[in-house]
Write an enzyme that holds these catalytic residues in place. Structure first.
Site, PDB file in Angstrom:
ATOM      1  N   ASP A 110       2.482 105.635  30.846  1.00 55.73           N
ATOM      2  CA  ASP A 110       1.408 106.595  30.534  1.00 55.73           C
ATOM      3  C   ASP A 110       1.667 107.381  29.249  1.00 55.73           C
ATOM      4  O   ASP A 110       0.736 107.742  28.532  1.00 55.73           O
ATOM      5  CB  ASP A 110       1.139 107.542  31.716  1.00 55.73           C
ATOM      6  CG  ASP A 110       2.373 108.283  32.171  1.00 55.73           C
ATOM      7  OD1 ASP A 110       3.490 107.946  31.715  1.00 55.73           O
ATOM      8  OD2 ASP A 110       2.236 109.208  33.002  1.00 55.73           O
ATOM      9  N   ARG A 125      -6.190 104.776  39.658  1.00 54.92           N
ATOM     10  CA  ARG A 125      -7.523 104.629  39.079  1.00 54.92           C
ATOM     11  C   ARG A 125      -7.719 103.245  38.524  1.00 54.92           C
ATOM     12  O   ARG A 125      -6.789 102.631  37.989  1.00 54.92           O
ATOM     13  CB  ARG A 125      -7.724 105.637  37.944  1.00 54.92           C
ATOM     14  CG  ARG A 125      -7.906 107.066  38.464  1.00 54.92           C
ATOM     15  CD  ARG A 125      -8.269 107.994  37.348  1.00 54.92           C
ATOM     16  NE  ARG A 125      -7.437 107.715  36.181  1.00 54.92           N
ATOM     17  CZ  ARG A 125      -7.829 107.897  34.926  1.00 54.92           C
ATOM     18  NH1 ARG A 125      -9.037 108.368  34.679  1.00 54.92           N
ATOM     19  NH2 ARG A 125      -7.020 107.630  33.933  1.00 54.92           N
ATOM     20  N   SER A 173       3.396 104.226  35.392  1.00 52.69           N
ATOM     21  CA  SER A 173       4.182 105.312  34.795  1.00 52.69           C
ATOM     22  C   SER A 173       5.505 105.572  35.504  1.00 52.69           C
ATOM     23  O   SER A 173       5.764 106.664  36.017  1.00 52.69           O
ATOM     24  CB  SER A 173       3.338 106.586  34.769  1.00 52.69           C
ATOM     25  OG  SER A 173       2.103 106.283  34.175  1.00 52.69           O
TER      26      SER A 173
END
Ligand code: ADP
Ligand code: MG
Length: 885
Positions: free
Chosen positions: A624, A507, A570
């Protein structure tokens, strides 16, 4: 020639006249389709009433639970004893059910008299007698040396509380004869889920959804309901269709007012009804020239076998003459024709009534299954049904007319009830054996408190190892410094770009933070990362990322804007500052080449340069978990832990600098990305890893690595379930022992299916639907087992995660020398958010294992995006004074 024609004409006319006469006389017994549909609807309502907890006590149709939960699946084997205690005889039977799906049954049996005083005596005398007969049978058949599972057929209404009741024999299955019939037929035809008896009495049973049976606890699966439909109408529900003959017959019976439906249907009564009708017709001068005989006046002189004989296709008329003559009557040709037609009307009404009630059951089954069309089989037994020449045909035809949306097969049960009792016993014993095997597998996933405490302790040890310089290189929990030292203080503001890479999607976000009101606005776009890029070269991966960023800037009209950027990445990274992170190794689904050991920020910068279209100020690389903690910290200053239960599993927390030996500084705190997914990679939790965990590990991209993550996160839970299902199927405990191609396919069982299947709101039928969509053709029992497997796997995952979290909160409490710690955990991840039980079990586990910590859980709203922006903002804020200095 002419004479012959005249004779034929005369006979036809005679027949017509007689039939008309009888039709008129018995007008009330001829039920129209409308009436039958009406009776069907009334019986549906009766069933509902009998099943309801509050309505059952006053219901006339008792709908008795039988505790028979499964029908034969063909895998039953072994030797079983069965007893049939019916109205007139008592039979002991040894049944051998063969193996290897041959569906072969061998029987040896022996009849015993049932003395009336025993039948009418008290229960214990009856059972003593039964035991005596059984002992005799076992002696004569030389079976004394063995212990057999035993089934008992009992064709009187009786409330059962449990299928197996101890009677000094191994298992005792108490089986109603309808159930026996259903079970016998189901052994040959797995579609059989209804049993109907039309013999001396009449009754029916069928498989009902447990969730509809108020009288029995539990909502899973189905149970056979013995309807005891003979009592339908005992509350007056059938008064409009009962005739004076029915009332007369009832008054003369042993149990007036009872079994009113049965009295219009079954073998014990049809002959008597015919007698009462013939007698009335004679009295009215409609038959026998108005003459009666003493036999015709005597109760019971016409039996149902006579009715059957009179209705025989060819010899019927001759039989009628003979039977009437035997009754001392002198019947004319016309009398014989009329009497025969009386029989037809009486027995046809019986078939009609049975059909209406059966149609109600079939409709119920169809509606329970939410099917448009039902394909099913009805097991049939009973002498009336078997010996009456027209009965079966009529019944079948009417049923099919009443329920056009059911494809019904009628299957005659061979030596029905007794064999059926053995079948029930065989099934009970099969189910019991299977249950043991299934429980054995599930037990591997049931962690005791001591297991969880041990996980907590080992995690604690690994956390400390990771922090210490000496042990850090070997620690499985890497405890990576993140260089995130400050929490948001509310003064952060500005526009930021954020990237989120770590799951299945990538994203790009634009985050606008306004200070003071702590409000954040976000715009984002999701881009898929194709598998070939996830597992291609590093350059391809980063070029793709930059392509997505370009798309997004275009889309937002931000081309050329120089925004600070935070990169949520992440995966385990070794950081030396907030904007430098060397990928240690890929986890989850990633495997791109030439990235491990490289700085991801450099790789991103180079890809931007390669594209040569825009420049970006990469301020921070963020895990994350850290983003999640930051986001929640923005709302709740007590938030010092970030937890992810999504594709992967990971946790971060704020640690005192002085405890972090890898970082020189000793003042303040820094966030540590624990990378706890690698916990256990040294084998320290192998004692609780199962063969299924090992199989999942071996089939993964990184065998031997991330063992804890592979037991706790979304990417793997479905796979664990699939491995268990394969094994259970191999053991013949699921899917009829057939491992489908689908089941062999890695990844078909996604973790989202666990959430769906485990949802409390879901009926078993829906579970079956989900499995069907997965190409897994399951029975009801299969669905129950699958649900249990899912529950065991997700529960263990939540508990293990909870044990890990308990280790960290306890550590925080001790480090700060507190008696009691209040702390908030910021959480993100679809597994945590969407699984119906995961979060609750996790929280309960933490509470139990860390009783001195008061842990709150705060769901992060898009931690990865917002968090990256906040970290970027904080980093910017901390940079500023330094630059100014
Ligand atoms: P990520 O961890 O990849 O950043 P998420 O937190 O959204 O992203 O987790 C996605 C993972 O969650 C999927 O890979 C899948 O394993 C799991 N998942 C998806 N839907 C569900 C669901 N309904 N219930 C439980 N787990 C789910
Ligand atoms: Mg995520």
């Amino acid at each position: 020639m002419f004479a012959v024609h005249l004779m034929a004409f005369y006979f036809t006319k005679l027949k017509e006249d007689q039939i008309k006469k009888v039709d008129r006389f018995l007008y009330h017994m001829r039920l129209s389709d409308e009436t039958l549909l009406d009776i069907m609807a009334r019986f549906q309502a009766e069933m509902e009433k009998g099943l309801g907890k509050d309505t059952n006590p006053t219901a006339s149709v008792k709908m008795l639970p039988t505790f028979v939960r499964a029908i034969p699946d063909g895998s039953e084997k072994g030797e079983f004893l069965s007893l049939d205690l019916g109205g007139s005889k008592f039979r002991v039977l040894k049944v051998q059910v063969s193996e290897e799906g041959k569906r072969n049954v061998q029987m040896e049996s022996q009849f015993y008299p049932t003395p009336n005083e025993i039948i009418r005596g008290n229960g214990s005398e009856l059972f003593e007698y039964v035991v005596d007969c059984l002992a005799d049978f076992m002696k004569t058949k030389d079976l004394k040396h063995k212990k057999f599972p035993l089934g008992l057929t009992f064709s009187f209404p009786c409330r059962q509380t449990k299928l197996e009741e101890d009677m000094d024999v191994d298992i005792l299955a108490l089986v109603n004869d309808t159930v026996g019939t259903m079970m016998t037929c189901a052994y040959d035809d797995p579609y059989c889920e209804v049993g109907v008896i039309i013999g001396t009495g009449t009754n029916a049973c069928y498989m009902e959804d447990m969730s509809n049976i108020d009288l029995v606890e539990g909502d899973e699966g189905r149970m056979c309901i013995n309807t005891e439909w003979g009592a339908f109408g005992d509350d007056g529900a059938l008064e409009d269709i009962r005739t004076d003959f029915d009332r007369e017959l009832d008054l003369g019976s042993l149990n007036p007012g009872k079994q009113l439906f049965e009295k219009m249907i079954s073998g014990l009564y049809l002959g008597e009804l015919v007698r009462l009708i013939l007698l009335k017709m004679a009295r009215d001068g409609l038959l026998f020239g108005g003459k009666k005989s003493s036999a015709l006046l005597t109760k019971g002189k016409i039996e149902t076998r006579h009715v059957a004989a009179m209705e025989k296709y060819k010899e019927g008329l001759a039989n009628t003459r003979e039977i009437l003559t035997d009754l001392g009557l002198e019947p004319s040709e016309a009398d014989c024709i009329a009497a025969q037609h009386v029989c037809t009307i009486v027995s046809f009404r019986s078939a009609n009534l049975c059909a209406a009630a059966l149609a109600a059951i079939l409709t119920r089954l169809r509606e329970n299954k939410k099917l448009v069309r039902l394909r099913t089989t009805v097991g049939m037994d009973g002498t009336l049904y078997k010996i009456h020449p027209q009965y079966p045909k009529r019944l079948h035809k009417v049923v099919r007319k009443l329920v056009p949306n059911c494809d019904v097969r009628f299957l005659l049960s061979e030596s029905g009830s007794t064999k059926g009792a053995a079948m029930v016993t065989a099934v009970a014993s099969r189910v019991q054996a299977q249950r043991k095997q299934i429980d054995k597998v599930l037990a591997l996933f049931q962690l005791k408190r001591e297991h969880l405490v041990s996980v907590q302790n080992k995690m604690r040890t690994e956390l400390e190892y990771g922090l210490k310089k000496k042990t850090h290189p070997l620690a499985t929990v890497k405890m990576l410094p993140t260089y995130v030292c400050g929490m948001p203080d509310g003064t952060e503001k500005g526009k930021f770009l954020a990237l989120d890479l770590g799951g299945t999607n990538f994203r790009v976000l634009l985050v606008k933070i306004r200070s003071g009101r702590r409000s954040v606005r976000m715009y984002n776009k999701i881009f898929a990362i194709p598998l070939e890029i996830m597992q291609g070269t590093g350059e391809e991966l980063f070029d793709h990322i930059v392509q997505c960023i370009a798309d997004f800037l275009d889309y937002m009209g931000l081309k050329g804007a120089q925004l600070p950027l935070g990169f949520t990445f992440s995966f385990p990274c070794r950081q030396t500052s907030i904007d430098k992170g060397t990928l240690i190794e890929w986890t989850k689904g990633f495997k791109a080449t030439d990235c491990e050991g490289e700085d991801v920020v450099d790789m991103l910068r180079e890809a931007i340069k390669r594209r040569n279209e825009f420049d970006l100020d990469i301020v921070a690389v963020v895990n994350d978990t850290v983003g999640t903690m930051m986001t929640c910290g923005h709302e709740d200053p007590n938030c010092e832990i970030g937890l992810i239960a999504g594709t992967g599993s990971n946790m971060c927390y704020m640690e005192e600098m002085r405890n972090i030996e890898l970082v020189e500084e000793n003042e303040g705190k820094m966030c540590i990305n624990t990378e706890w997914g690698g916990f256990g990679d040294n084998g320290c939790i192998d004692d609780i890893r199962t063969q299924y965990d090992k199989e999942v590990d071996e089939g993964s991209l990184n065998p031997g690595k991330q063992r804890y993550e592979k037991m706790t996160s979304g990417m793997y839970l479905g796979e664990i379930v699939r491995q268990i299902l394969i094994d259970l199927t191999k053991q013949g405990l699921l899917f009829r022992g057939q491992i489908s191609e689908r089941l062999r396919t890695r990844g078909i069982f996604e973790t989202k299916f666990l959430s769906q299947i485990e949802s409390d709101r879901l009926a078993l039928l829906q579970v079956r639907g989900i499995l069907q969509q997965l190409g897994l053709d399951s029975t009801c029992e299969d669905s129950i087992v699958v649900k249990e497997v899912c529950g065991a796997v997700s529960r263990r995952a939540a508990q293990l995660c909870g044990a890990g979290l308990a280790a960290i909160v306890e550590k925080r409490r001790e480090n700060q020398g507190l008696e009691h710690l209040r702390i908030t955990v910021g959480v993100d991840g679809t597994l945590y958010k969407l699984h119906p039980h995961f979060s609750r079990i996790l929280q309960e586990t933490v509470k139990e294992l860390a009783p001195r910590c008061d842990v709150s859980f705060l769901l992060s709203e898009d931690g990865s995006g917002k968090g990256a922006a906040l970290i970027t903002a904080v980093a910017k804020r901390l940079q500023q004074p330094r630059k100014e200095n």
